[in-house]
Design an enzyme around this catalytic site. Sequence first.
Site, PDB file in Angstrom:
ATOM      1  N   ASN A 252       0.837  -1.214   0.000  1.00 28.78           N
ATOM      2  CA  ASN A 252       0.000   0.000   0.000  1.00 28.78           C
ATOM      3  C   ASN A 252       0.868   1.259   0.000  1.00 28.78           C
ATOM      4  OD1 ASN A 252      -3.044  -0.368   0.130  1.00 28.78           O
ATOM      5  ND2 ASN A 252      -2.322  -1.959   1.533  1.00 28.78           N
TER       6      ASN A 252
ATOM      7  N   LEU B 295      -2.439   2.673  18.082  1.00 25.46           N
ATOM      8  CA  LEU B 295      -1.959   3.961  18.592  1.00 25.46           C
ATOM      9  C   LEU B 295      -2.849   4.443  19.741  1.00 25.46           C
ATOM     10  CD1 LEU B 295      -1.114   5.685  15.200  1.00 25.46           C
ATOM     11  CD2 LEU B 295       0.470   4.599  16.814  1.00 25.46           C
TER      12      LEU B 295
ATOM     13  N   ASN C  24      -6.096   5.488   7.604  1.00 26.32           N
ATOM     14  CA  ASN C  24      -5.707   4.080   7.681  1.00 26.32           C
ATOM     15  C   ASN C  24      -6.442   3.312   6.591  1.00 26.32           C
ATOM     16  OD1 ASN C  24      -4.575   1.652   8.860  1.00 26.32           O
ATOM     17  ND2 ASN C  24      -6.605   1.222   9.704  1.00 26.32           N
TER      18      ASN C  24
ATOM     19  N   HIS D  43      -7.939  -0.493   5.861  1.00 30.04           N
ATOM     20  CA  HIS D  43      -8.292  -1.724   6.573  1.00 30.04           C
ATOM     21  C   HIS D  43      -8.896  -2.719   5.576  1.00 30.04           C
ATOM     22  CE1 HIS D  43      -9.427  -4.349   9.846  1.00 30.04           C
ATOM     23  NE2 HIS D  43     -10.601  -4.494   9.265  1.00 30.04           N
TER      24      HIS D  43
ATOM     25  N   GLU E 290      -9.904   7.092  18.172  1.00 31.88           N
ATOM     26  CA  GLU E 290      -9.387   6.426  19.370  1.00 31.88           C
ATOM     27  C   GLU E 290      -9.755   4.948  19.405  1.00 31.88           C
ATOM     28  OE1 GLU E 290     -10.290   8.526  22.936  1.00 31.88           O
ATOM     29  OE2 GLU E 290      -9.416  10.396  22.204  1.00 31.88           O
TER      30      GLU E 290
ATOM     31  N   VAL F 203     -10.120   1.266  17.640  1.00 31.23           N
ATOM     32  CA  VAL F 203      -9.410   0.560  16.570  1.00 31.23           C
ATOM     33  C   VAL F 203     -10.348   0.271  15.396  1.00 31.23           C
ATOM     34  CG1 VAL F 203      -8.166  -1.564  15.995  1.00 31.23           C
ATOM     35  CG2 VAL F 203      -7.822  -0.479  18.204  1.00 31.23           C
ATOM     36  N   ASP F 204      -9.857   0.521  14.179  1.00 29.52           N
ATOM     37  CA  ASP F 204     -10.615   0.255  12.948  1.00 29.52           C
ATOM     38  C   ASP F 204     -12.003   0.905  12.988  1.00 29.52           C
ATOM     39  OD1 ASP F 204      -8.435  -1.191  12.032  1.00 29.52           O
ATOM     40  OD2 ASP F 204      -9.182  -3.072  12.840  1.00 29.52           O
TER      41      ASP F 204
ATOM     42  N   ALA G  36      -7.689  -3.977  -4.737  1.00 29.85           N
ATOM     43  CA  ALA G  36      -8.634  -2.867  -4.551  1.00 29.85           C
ATOM     44  C   ALA G  36      -8.064  -1.811  -3.597  1.00 29.85           C
ATOM     45  CB  ALA G  36      -9.962  -3.407  -4.021  1.00 29.85           C
ATOM     46  N   GLU G  37      -7.354  -2.249  -2.573  1.00 27.19           N
ATOM     47  CA  GLU G  37      -6.721  -1.294  -1.650  1.00 27.19           C
ATOM     48  C   GLU G  37      -5.780  -0.369  -2.405  1.00 27.19           C
ATOM     49  OE1 GLU G  37      -4.963  -2.924   2.012  1.00 27.19           O
ATOM     50  OE2 GLU G  37      -6.159  -4.727   1.762  1.00 27.19           O
TER      51      GLU G  37
HETATM   52  C1  GAR Z   1      -3.080  -4.605   4.002  1.00 22.09           C
HETATM   53  O1  GAR Z   1      -3.998  -5.556   3.525  1.00 22.09           O
HETATM   54  C2  GAR Z   1      -3.740  -3.669   4.992  1.00 22.09           C
HETATM   55  O2  GAR Z   1      -5.068  -3.368   4.673  1.00 22.09           O
HETATM   56  C3  GAR Z   1      -3.660  -4.484   6.250  1.00 22.09           C
HETATM   57  O3  GAR Z   1      -2.399  -5.100   6.218  1.00 22.09           O
HETATM   58  C4  GAR Z   1      -2.002  -5.280   4.867  1.00 22.09           C
HETATM   59  C5  GAR Z   1      -0.664  -4.626   4.682  1.00 22.09           C
HETATM   60  O4  GAR Z   1      -0.125  -4.914   3.418  1.00 22.09           O
HETATM   61  N1  GAR Z   1      -3.800  -3.665   7.396  1.00 22.09           N
HETATM   62  C6  GAR Z   1      -4.337  -4.071   8.531  1.00 22.09           C
HETATM   63  O5  GAR Z   1      -4.740  -5.192   8.707  1.00 22.09           O
HETATM   64  C7  GAR Z   1      -4.389  -2.998   9.600  1.00 22.09           C
HETATM   65  N2  GAR Z   1      -5.188  -3.443  10.689  1.00 22.09           N
HETATM   66  P1  GAR Z   1       1.004  -4.005   2.806  1.00 22.09           P
HETATM   67  O6  GAR Z   1       2.109  -3.906   3.860  1.00 22.09           O
HETATM   68  O7  GAR Z   1       1.479  -4.746   1.602  1.00 22.09           O
HETATM   69  O8  GAR Z   1       0.411  -2.677   2.494  1.00 22.09           O
END
Ligand code: GAR
Length: 211
Positions: free
Chosen positions: A20, A99, A113, A115, A148, A150-151, A179-180
């Site tokens: 990401n 955090l 963030n 998720h 404050e 999480v997620d 998609a991210e």
């Molecule tokens: C991603 O899928 C992100 O959405 C997830 O970790 C992965 C990181 O991949 N994040 C979480 O689960 C946060 N709670 P990347 O290091 O290749 O971006």
Amino acid sequence: VSSTSPRARVAILISGRGSNMVSLLDAMAAGEVPAEPALVLSNTGDAPGLALAESRGVPTGVVDHKAYPDKQSFEIEIHARLLSAKAQLVCLAGFMRVLSPWLVGKWAGRMLNVHPSLLPSFPGLDTHARALAAGVKLHGCTVHHVSEKVDDGPIVGQAAVPVLPGDDEDALAARVLAAEHTLYPACLKAHIEGRADWAGAGAQLFNPAPD
Ligand code: GAR
């Protein structure tokens, strides 16, 4: 950051692979997002993403949570690094530390963030396995302001993907991750341009353009 600023300075916090982070850095370098990278920080020295940032000429740093006696001193150091890099926005990108309200408060409205689920479904870990177990037909990812809890926090954008017959966790994770990589730069751009209401009034739905 006001929408009149030419280029917002963005810090990215990672813990691992950094895909990401790469999607954000590449979108900034291509001029698709009106921002420039200020710093990539990892809480682990062996995060593969660090080398990917370095190869793109982006300053990197490590603040190893294990080297600090408590969360407060760890976060004071993170905050100091963000300030000295003159970061205006912070993107968490696979950053796997929760955090505290103190640091979240310092960056309220300026910390995003990504998720790997359609929040508020499946906060926390193992989102893809839980989505498969629940039998959902749509899954996806969310970019949200960090709050404050999480997620949680106001949603900037979401992208949905289908859950297909025969999917296992890896297949579903790969579809969501793709998609991210589209969603996060689009949401960062929307935020910088003042189109993402951090008070949460108007969530925006992004779907990646079909190929
Ligand atoms: C991603 O899928 C992100 O959405 C997830 O970790 C992965 C990181 O991949 N994040 C979480 O689960 C946060 N709670 P990347 O290091 O290749 O971006």
